[in-house]
Write a protein that holds these residues in place. Structure first.
Motif, PDB file in Angstrom:
ATOM      1  N   TYR A 195      -6.737 -36.697  31.108  1.00  0.00           N
ATOM      2  CA  TYR A 195      -7.297 -37.301  29.904  1.00  0.00           C
ATOM      3  C   TYR A 195      -6.244 -37.982  29.037  1.00  0.00           C
ATOM      4  CZ  TYR A 195     -11.914 -35.326  30.675  1.00  0.00           C
ATOM      5  OH  TYR A 195     -13.158 -35.038  31.187  1.00  0.00           O
ATOM      6  N   ARG A 196      -4.989 -37.854  29.379  1.00  0.00           N
ATOM      7  CA  ARG A 196      -3.918 -38.463  28.593  1.00  0.00           C
ATOM      8  C   ARG A 196      -3.459 -39.730  29.304  1.00  0.00           C
ATOM      9  NH1 ARG A 196      -1.783 -32.370  27.348  1.00  0.00           N
ATOM     10  NH2 ARG A 196      -3.056 -32.117  25.471  1.00  0.00           N
ATOM     11  N   ASP A 197      -4.243 -40.778  29.120  1.00  0.00           N
ATOM     12  CA  ASP A 197      -4.039 -41.986  29.920  1.00  0.00           C
ATOM     13  C   ASP A 197      -4.438 -43.214  29.129  1.00  0.00           C
ATOM     14  OD1 ASP A 197      -3.634 -43.725  32.052  1.00  0.00           O
ATOM     15  OD2 ASP A 197      -5.642 -43.395  32.862  1.00  0.00           O
ATOM     16  N   HIS A 198      -3.478 -44.107  28.926  1.00  0.00           N
ATOM     17  CA  HIS A 198      -3.736 -45.445  28.380  1.00  0.00           C
ATOM     18  C   HIS A 198      -3.395 -46.492  29.437  1.00  0.00           C
ATOM     19  CE1 HIS A 198      -2.294 -43.039  24.711  1.00  0.00           C
ATOM     20  NE2 HIS A 198      -3.593 -43.195  24.525  1.00  0.00           N
ATOM     21  N   TYR A 199      -3.465 -46.105  30.691  1.00  0.00           N
ATOM     22  CA  TYR A 199      -3.104 -46.961  31.832  1.00  0.00           C
ATOM     23  C   TYR A 199      -1.609 -47.261  31.870  1.00  0.00           C
ATOM     24  CZ  TYR A 199      -8.146 -47.573  31.614  1.00  0.00           C
ATOM     25  OH  TYR A 199      -9.494 -47.350  31.545  1.00  0.00           O
ATOM     26  N   GLU A 200      -0.814 -46.313  31.369  1.00  0.00           N
ATOM     27  CA  GLU A 200       0.626 -46.497  31.396  1.00  0.00           C
ATOM     28  C   GLU A 200       1.123 -46.780  32.809  1.00  0.00           C
ATOM     29  OE1 GLU A 200      -0.031 -44.068  27.647  1.00  0.00           O
ATOM     30  OE2 GLU A 200      -0.908 -44.161  29.639  1.00  0.00           O
ATOM     31  N   GLY A 201       2.041 -47.743  32.916  1.00  0.00           N
ATOM     32  CA  GLY A 201       2.637 -48.057  34.198  1.00  0.00           C
ATOM     33  C   GLY A 201       1.811 -48.970  35.089  1.00  0.00           C
ATOM     34  N   THR A 202       0.638 -49.402  34.604  1.00  0.00           N
ATOM     35  CA  THR A 202      -0.189 -50.325  35.374  1.00  0.00           C
ATOM     36  C   THR A 202      -0.244 -51.665  34.639  1.00  0.00           C
ATOM     37  OG1 THR A 202      -2.355 -49.971  34.334  1.00  0.00           O
ATOM     38  CG2 THR A 202      -1.611 -48.330  35.944  1.00  0.00           C
ATOM     39  N   GLU A 203      -0.876 -52.643  35.258  1.00  0.00           N
ATOM     40  CA  GLU A 203      -0.970 -53.955  34.611  1.00  0.00           C
ATOM     41  C   GLU A 203      -1.942 -53.956  33.434  1.00  0.00           C
ATOM     42  OE1 GLU A 203      -2.936 -56.624  37.712  1.00  0.00           O
ATOM     43  OE2 GLU A 203      -2.495 -54.750  38.763  1.00  0.00           O
ATOM     44  N   PHE A 204      -2.643 -52.843  33.202  1.00  0.00           N
ATOM     45  CA  PHE A 204      -3.552 -52.727  32.063  1.00  0.00           C
ATOM     46  C   PHE A 204      -2.938 -51.887  30.936  1.00  0.00           C
ATOM     47  CE2 PHE A 204      -5.924 -52.574  36.120  1.00  0.00           C
ATOM     48  CZ  PHE A 204      -6.431 -53.858  36.102  1.00  0.00           C
ATOM     49  N   ASP A 205      -1.654 -51.581  31.036  1.00  0.00           N
ATOM     50  CA  ASP A 205      -0.955 -50.682  30.122  1.00  0.00           C
ATOM     51  C   ASP A 205      -1.173 -51.099  28.670  1.00  0.00           C
ATOM     52  OD1 ASP A 205       0.821 -49.040  28.741  1.00  0.00           O
ATOM     53  OD2 ASP A 205       2.401 -49.236  30.239  1.00  0.00           O
ATOM     54  N   LEU A 206      -1.846 -50.236  27.909  1.00  0.00           N
ATOM     55  CA  LEU A 206      -2.156 -50.542  26.512  1.00  0.00           C
ATOM     56  C   LEU A 206      -0.988 -50.300  25.567  1.00  0.00           C
ATOM     57  CD1 LEU A 206      -5.769 -49.107  26.472  1.00  0.00           C
ATOM     58  CD2 LEU A 206      -5.153 -51.496  26.091  1.00  0.00           C
ATOM     59  N   THR A 207       0.101 -49.740  26.066  1.00  0.00           N
ATOM     60  CA  THR A 207       1.268 -49.519  25.217  1.00  0.00           C
ATOM     61  C   THR A 207       2.226 -50.708  25.253  1.00  0.00           C
ATOM     62  OG1 THR A 207       2.613 -48.446  26.931  1.00  0.00           O
ATOM     63  CG2 THR A 207       1.129 -47.036  25.658  1.00  0.00           C
ATOM     64  N   THR A 208       1.885 -51.747  25.955  1.00  0.00           N
ATOM     65  CA  THR A 208       2.764 -52.907  26.077  1.00  0.00           C
ATOM     66  C   THR A 208       2.061 -54.177  25.595  1.00  0.00           C
ATOM     67  OG1 THR A 208       2.059 -53.387  28.350  1.00  0.00           O
ATOM     68  CG2 THR A 208       3.930 -51.897  28.067  1.00  0.00           C
ATOM     69  N   GLY A 209       2.860 -55.217  25.335  1.00  0.00           N
ATOM     70  CA  GLY A 209       2.304 -56.503  24.939  1.00  0.00           C
ATOM     71  C   GLY A 209       2.132 -56.643  23.445  1.00  0.00           C
ATOM     72  N   VAL A 210       1.806 -57.857  23.034  1.00  0.00           N
ATOM     73  CA  VAL A 210       1.675 -58.167  21.607  1.00  0.00           C
ATOM     74  C   VAL A 210       0.612 -57.319  20.938  1.00  0.00           C
ATOM     75  CG1 VAL A 210       1.129 -59.990  19.944  1.00  0.00           C
ATOM     76  CG2 VAL A 210       2.508 -60.510  21.958  1.00  0.00           C
ATOM     77  N   ALA A 211      -0.497 -57.061  21.645  1.00  0.00           N
ATOM     78  CA  ALA A 211      -1.595 -56.299  21.045  1.00  0.00           C
ATOM     79  C   ALA A 211      -1.182 -54.875  20.689  1.00  0.00           C
ATOM     80  CB  ALA A 211      -2.791 -56.274  21.982  1.00  0.00           C
ATOM     81  N   ALA A 212      -0.165 -54.340  21.363  1.00  0.00           N
ATOM     82  CA  ALA A 212       0.320 -52.993  21.072  1.00  0.00           C
ATOM     83  C   ALA A 212       1.275 -52.973  19.889  1.00  0.00           C
ATOM     84  CB  ALA A 212       1.007 -52.400  22.298  1.00  0.00           C
ATOM     85  N   GLY A 213       1.600 -54.157  19.359  1.00  0.00           N
ATOM     86  CA  GLY A 213       2.527 -54.214  18.243  1.00  0.00           C
ATOM     87  C   GLY A 213       3.948 -53.916  18.686  1.00  0.00           C
ATOM     88  N   PRO A 214       4.857 -53.843  17.729  1.00  0.00           N
ATOM     89  CA  PRO A 214       6.272 -53.643  18.079  1.00  0.00           C
ATOM     90  C   PRO A 214       6.590 -52.255  18.606  1.00  0.00           C
ATOM     91  CG  PRO A 214       5.981 -53.605  15.707  1.00  0.00           C
ATOM     92  CD  PRO A 214       4.667 -54.023  16.285  1.00  0.00           C
ATOM     93  N   PHE A 215       5.694 -51.285  18.351  1.00  0.00           N
ATOM     94  CA  PHE A 215       6.027 -49.900  18.677  1.00  0.00           C
ATOM     95  C   PHE A 215       5.071 -49.256  19.676  1.00  0.00           C
ATOM     96  CE2 PHE A 215       7.509 -50.550  14.196  1.00  0.00           C
ATOM     97  CZ  PHE A 215       8.842 -50.771  14.531  1.00  0.00           C
ATOM     98  N   GLY A 216       4.417 -50.065  20.492  1.00  0.00           N
ATOM     99  CA  GLY A 216       3.645 -49.543  21.612  1.00  0.00           C
ATOM    100  C   GLY A 216       2.408 -48.757  21.252  1.00  0.00           C
ATOM    101  N   ASN A 217       1.707 -49.159  20.189  1.00  0.00           N
ATOM    102  CA  ASN A 217       0.467 -48.469  19.811  1.00  0.00           C
ATOM    103  C   ASN A 217      -0.627 -48.760  20.839  1.00  0.00           C
ATOM    104  OD1 ASN A 217      -1.769 -47.362  18.580  1.00  0.00           O
ATOM    105  ND2 ASN A 217      -1.871 -48.854  16.927  1.00  0.00           N
TER     106      ASN A 217
END
Length: 583
Positions: A312-334
């Motif tokens: 249950y602790r999954d934001h798709y880390e390490g995949t191409e859908f990783d929600l902790t990366t990219g502009v949408a996650a902001g500067p600190f990986g939200n």
């Protein structure tokens, strides 16, 4: 009665004994929804229902569930949970169990989990005609049953006898040895209901996320059950024809996913892929009716309790859908996103059309709107009061702590049984954990390290404490003192819950101090770090075009500057062109 209330949009799983490291049965459920449930309680609170004896002739009221409709953001329930739709005969004795919006675990180690599904036919409740939704069905099953198959058979009987309303639904029922999935929806003929059930093979793991998962219905299969008139009803109402081949439950009763493409399937893919990477499952599919993801999978490695939590602790880390990366996650990986119109839990497809919306954020397993999640554990080698443990986590799964609550306990820690989404109460378990999640969004990449360290510490302590308590309780039961064992289990359940809340509130205070005002302050030595923003974010945010020279208008008219994080010294009389040639 109209149906337009917010409901759960959950992720569920079952790990059978043959797939687990120690032979435990695990059932997981995230309650990713808002609103009041069938008891008129907010769905963030955990309730213990004690066992009870009932007189001959007693009736069991069936309450309307206002969370039985579409999960459209902002909708309010039509009707309320004080509405009684009908009554059924009460049984002489009902078992103790834990519940919130749905039943979780009873005193005989019967476990349950639920998720909402989109169905073609979603009729409203009607007194005396369609009185059951999945919430009351799950609770009645835990009140009356001790086995998974018995629960499925009872639920099917109640649906056919008293009618089903609301969204399509899935319930998992599992006992220490066997697990079943039952899926249900309204009957287009207006009475009764449609349902099918399938046994989960031992040694396998089942996952579902808001889309029916049972497919081909095979008559006379001993591992499959279904409504008495299922084949007649779907054929006479144009939902299926024998000429189509084997009856496909998903295709006959549903258009598949709701909200947007991959809303459901991405979660199924993620969990199956993490448990069985050897299958090399693709995250991409053709449509909602894909058969790319099997009904169950055999994990590459057997699952232990910590792994079950991690599902249950999954934001798709390490995949191409990783929600902790990219502009949408902001500067600190939200990893969390504000929900917008394209994320609404409304139908986006029908028989002939599909709505292509402007876009939507991936729907993670750990959703920010989660009310609670749990992993319920059953162990065949222990007496029922000891063998069943509900590992309950308030608020968002990624940042929660799963607290152990025994099947044989007769009370829970007060913070877990209280709380209202509309009233902030720092003493309630929900707000204790939800505050930390929301505060962490300010500097997620740093704060999650502190959170996970404390989370791991508390859960490890609980796992070790359960082992000690198991042995003590079993010894009491073997000595003939079951009452003493139950008292021990109750004391442990309450005190461990209290301790976890106290520790998390202390963590909350530390995080406020450490990360206030955009700084990082070491609470032990008081060192203050001004860490600023990562270089990539400064580049994206046009930081290099800010006020660093007096010729600011000329700087802003300059294209193609790349942020390097380096400073240079130039003569005071240097021209802008001279400075530009250097920077």
């Amino acid at each position: 009665m109209l149906i337009s209330a917010p409901v759960s949009a959950c992720t569920i799983f079952a790990v059978t004994p043959g797939a687990s490291e120690d032979g435990s049965m695990y059932v997981g459920h995230t309650n990713d929804g808002v609103g009041f449930d069938w008891r008129n309680y907010d769905d963030i609170s955990l309730i213990y229902i004690p066992a009870a004896d009932h007189a001959t002739g007693d009736k069991r009221p069936i309450a309307f569930d206002p969370n039985s409709g579409s999960d459209a953001a902002g909708n309010k329930a039509q009707g309320n949970s004080e509405t009684i739709l009908g009554y059924i005969d009460q049984v002489p004795h009902t078992y103790a169990y834990y519940t919130a919006s749905y039943g979780m675990m009873n005193e005989h180690q019967l476990l349950s989990g639920e998720c909402t599904d989109y169905a073609k036919i979603q009729l409203g409740a009607e007194e005396g005609k369609r009185i059951f939704y999945s919430s009351e069905l799950s609770n009645i099953a835990l009140e009356r049953c001790t086995t998974a198959r018995g629960a499925v058979e009872l639920v099917g009987e109640l649906i056919e006898s008293y009618g089903y309303y609301g969204t399509g639904e899935t319930l998992i029922f599992a006992d220490p040895k066997e697990a079943w999935v039952i899926e249900m929806c309204s009957n287009p003929e207006g009475t009764g209901g449609l349902w099918v059930a399938e046994k989960i093979p031992d040694g396998e793991v089942f996952v579902e996320g808001n889309e029916f998962r049972i497919r081909e219905i095979v008559p006379n299969d001993p591992d499959m059950l279904y409504a008495t008139d299922l084949f007649r009803i779907v054929e006479e109402n144009g939902m299926w024809s024998p000429a189509d081949g084997t009856l496909d439950w998903l295709e006959a009763t549903s258009y598949g996913e709701y909200s947007h493409p991959y809303y459901s399937l991405m979660r199924v893919w993620s969990i199956q892929n993490r448990l069985a990477p050897s299958l090399e499952l693709s995250p991409y599919v053709e449509d909602s009716y894909t058969e790319a993801y099997p009904f169950t999978i055999k994990p590459d490695e057997k699952v232990n309790l910590t792994t079950a939590f991690s599902l249950y602790r999954d934001h798709y880390e390490g995949t191409e859908f990783d929600l902790t990366t990219g502009v949408a996650a902001g500067p600190f990986g939200n990893p969390y996103r504000y929900l917008g119109p394209s994320d609404a839990h409304t139908d986006f497809q029908n028989e002939t059309f599909i709505e292509v919306r402007p876009g939507a954020n991936p729907r993670p397993v750990s959703a920010v709107f989660c009310a609670y999640s749990y992993v319920a554990q059953a162990r065949a080698d222990l007496p029922d009061p000891v063998g069943g443990v509900l590992w309950f986590g308030p608020a968002v799964a990624y940042e929660t702590v799963y607290a152990p609550m025994y099947a044989g306990a007769e009370n829970v820690s007060v913070p877990y049984a209280t709380g209202d989404r509309e009233v902030y109460d720092p003493e309630s378990a929900y707000w204790t954990f939800d505050f930390v999640t929301n505060w962490a969004m300010l500097r997620y990449d740093a704060m999650i390290v502190d959170i996970q360290q404390k989370q791991s510490e508390l859960e490890s302590e609980s796992i070790e404490a359960v082992k000690v308590t198991d042995a003590q309780a079993v010894e009491l039961i073997q000595a003939g003192d079951e009452a003493g064992a139950r008292q021990l289990l109750t004391t442990f359940t309450v005190e461990r819950g209290d301790t976890i809340i106290d520790e998390w509130q202390a963590l909350s205070g530390m995080l406020v101090v450490k990360y206030s005002n955009g700084l990082i302050t070491d609470p032990t030595n008081e060192n203050v770090e001004e860490s600023g923003y990562p270089a990539w974010w400064s580049q994206e945010a046009d930081y290099q075009y800010g006020p660093r020279v007096y010729a600011l208008d000329q700087l802003r008219d300059t294209d193609g500057l790349n942020f390097t994080g380096q400073t240079v010294w130039v003569p005071k009389n240097a021209s802008f062109e001279d400075i530009l040639s250097i920077i």
